[in-house]
Design an enzyme around this catalytic site. Structure first.
Site, PDB file in Angstrom:
ATOM      1  N   ASP A  75       0.844  -1.196   0.000  1.00 50.44           N
ATOM      2  CA  ASP A  75       0.000   0.000   0.000  1.00 50.44           C
ATOM      3  C   ASP A  75       0.881   1.248   0.000  1.00 50.44           C
ATOM      4  O   ASP A  75       1.889   1.303   0.722  1.00 50.44           O
ATOM      5  CB  ASP A  75      -0.907  -0.007   1.233  1.00 50.44           C
ATOM      6  CG  ASP A  75      -1.860   1.174   1.253  1.00 50.44           C
ATOM      7  OD1 ASP A  75      -2.798   1.194   0.442  1.00 50.44           O
ATOM      8  OD2 ASP A  75      -1.658   2.086   2.083  1.00 50.44           O
ATOM      9  N   ASN A 115      -2.478  13.045  -3.725  1.00 48.04           N
ATOM     10  CA  ASN A 115      -3.572  13.545  -4.556  1.00 48.04           C
ATOM     11  C   ASN A 115      -3.989  14.949  -4.142  1.00 48.04           C
ATOM     12  O   ASN A 115      -4.258  15.810  -4.993  1.00 48.04           O
ATOM     13  CB  ASN A 115      -4.769  12.599  -4.472  1.00 48.04           C
ATOM     14  CG  ASN A 115      -4.588  11.348  -5.302  1.00 48.04           C
ATOM     15  OD1 ASN A 115      -3.920  11.364  -6.337  1.00 48.04           O
ATOM     16  ND2 ASN A 115      -5.155  10.235  -4.854  1.00 48.04           N
ATOM     17  N   HIS A 171      -4.810  14.742  -8.870  1.00 48.75           N
ATOM     18  CA  HIS A 171      -5.072  13.338  -9.188  1.00 48.75           C
ATOM     19  C   HIS A 171      -4.334  12.875 -10.453  1.00 48.75           C
ATOM     20  O   HIS A 171      -3.996  11.696 -10.562  1.00 48.75           O
ATOM     21  CB  HIS A 171      -6.577  13.110  -9.355  1.00 48.75           C
ATOM     22  CG  HIS A 171      -7.313  13.148  -8.049  1.00 48.75           C
ATOM     23  ND1 HIS A 171      -7.484  12.040  -7.256  1.00 48.75           N
ATOM     24  CD2 HIS A 171      -7.895  14.181  -7.378  1.00 48.75           C
ATOM     25  CE1 HIS A 171      -8.153  12.376  -6.165  1.00 48.75           C
ATOM     26  NE2 HIS A 171      -8.414  13.672  -6.212  1.00 48.75           N
ATOM     27  N   ASP A 217      -2.013   9.636 -10.530  1.00 53.27           N
ATOM     28  CA  ASP A 217      -2.061   8.514 -11.467  1.00 53.27           C
ATOM     29  C   ASP A 217      -0.665   8.172 -11.987  1.00 53.27           C
ATOM     30  O   ASP A 217      -0.320   6.988 -12.143  1.00 53.27           O
ATOM     31  CB  ASP A 217      -2.979   8.848 -12.645  1.00 53.27           C
ATOM     32  CG  ASP A 217      -4.452   8.852 -12.262  1.00 53.27           C
ATOM     33  OD1 ASP A 217      -4.777   8.363 -11.164  1.00 53.27           O
ATOM     34  OD2 ASP A 217      -5.274   9.342 -13.060  1.00 53.27           O
ATOM     35  N   GLU A 237      -4.922   2.239  -4.195  1.00 53.87           N
ATOM     36  CA  GLU A 237      -3.460   2.313  -4.195  1.00 53.87           C
ATOM     37  C   GLU A 237      -2.828   1.084  -3.571  1.00 53.87           C
ATOM     38  O   GLU A 237      -1.678   1.135  -3.114  1.00 53.87           O
ATOM     39  CB  GLU A 237      -2.991   3.576  -3.457  1.00 53.87           C
ATOM     40  CG  GLU A 237      -3.365   3.643  -1.991  1.00 53.87           C
ATOM     41  CD  GLU A 237      -4.707   4.314  -1.721  1.00 53.87           C
ATOM     42  OE1 GLU A 237      -4.910   4.760  -0.588  1.00 53.87           O
ATOM     43  OE2 GLU A 237      -5.529   4.392  -2.655  1.00 53.87           O
TER      44      GLU A 237
END
Length: 282
Positions: free
Chosen positions: A126, A134, A139, A143, A169
């Protein structure tokens, strides 16, 4: 006419199953019918199947000439079929395998595990503080971070190992046919690659780390009294260890050895390890 039954057509078939139908004109028509049916193009598939049946019942002495255009059509459909099959098992953002592939493959590996002389490890990984990435950078950059993390996780994986997106994630490294020490080394090396990557080149001030929980299933002959586990149970164990890594300072790989939870690599010197218990964990 069985090639047109939905329960058969919807099941992905590889090129080898098509090749077994033969190289002649009849076989090519059957190949096209099967591939078209797998895509739901029933009318066109039926037409090719009818052509194959007509040739079979024509009582011809010699094998009819196979038009080159028909061969090209089979090759094209095979490529499209293989690409569609592969894409259905890939995450659209990161191009890692998706949850569907993970569930299928992990069940197969655990089924094979009883007859295997090697262990099976999965690392649930994780990203640390990803919401802040973010929030602070947007965002779109988030990505890009996910895509780069997957590239780093996949570097140097042994044969048959793979990375899959578990959700959001979270990612899973599946490591078949490894021993416990090797599994820890692979997971810790992946964590280090993420930590040491020059993230500031993507955005000034950006820093990315990951935490991981590594669940290891030893070979059956090493622990004959140990009950077989399901994919869900092994993922649950990895999730518990991931939580331990998070609670113990993040940017760490947590694993279990000799009945105790440990942290790998640089994190091993940390004194406080917050351990969680999972029912049935050995």
């Amino acid at each position: 006419m069985t090639a047109l039954r939905p329960e058969i057509a919807e099941t992905p078939q590889d090129d080898a199953s098509v090749d077994r139908q033969g190289p002649g004109l009849v076989g090519l028509h059957e190949s096209i019918a099967t591939l078209l049916a797998s895509r739901g193009q029933w009318r066109q598939a039926y037409q090719h199947l009818r052509s194959a049946l007509d040739l079979v019942h024509a009582d011809q002495v010699e094998e009819p000439h196979v038009p080159e255009q028909l061969r090209r059509e089979v090759d094209r459909l095979r490529r499209e079929h293989a690409e569609a099959r592969e894409q259905s098992l890939r995450d659209s953002l990161t191009d890692s395998y998706n949850r569907r592939y993970l569930d299928q493959r992990l069940m197969d590996l655990l089924a094979e595990h009883g007859a295997c002389r090697h262990g099976l490890a999965i690392a649930l990984i994780d990203l640390d503080w990803f919401k802040q990435v973010n929030d602070n950078f947007g965002h779109l950059l988030g990505d890009r971070v996910l895509q780069r993390v997957v590239e780093l996780l996949q570097q140097g994986l042994p044969e048959d190992a793979f990375c899959a997106r578990y959700g959001g994630e979270e990612f899973v490294l599946v490591l078949p046919r490894v021993d416990a020490a090797t599994a820890v080394e692979i997971a810790e090396a992946a964590r280090e690659r993420v930590e040491r990557h020059p993230w500031q080149e993507i955005a000034p001030g950006l820093r990315v780390t990951v935490s991981a929980g590594l669940a290891y299933e030893p070979p059956a002959d090493e622990a004959p009294e140990r009950p077989a586990v399901s994919a869900e149970q092994q993922l649950l164990r990895a999730d518990s260890l991931l939580y331990t890594a998070k609670q113990s300072g993040r940017n760490a790989v947590a694993y279990r050895a000799d009945g105790r939870v440990r942290l790998a690599g640089e994190a091993s010197g940390r004194r406080a390890i917050t351990e969680t218990r999972v029912l049935g964990y050995y």
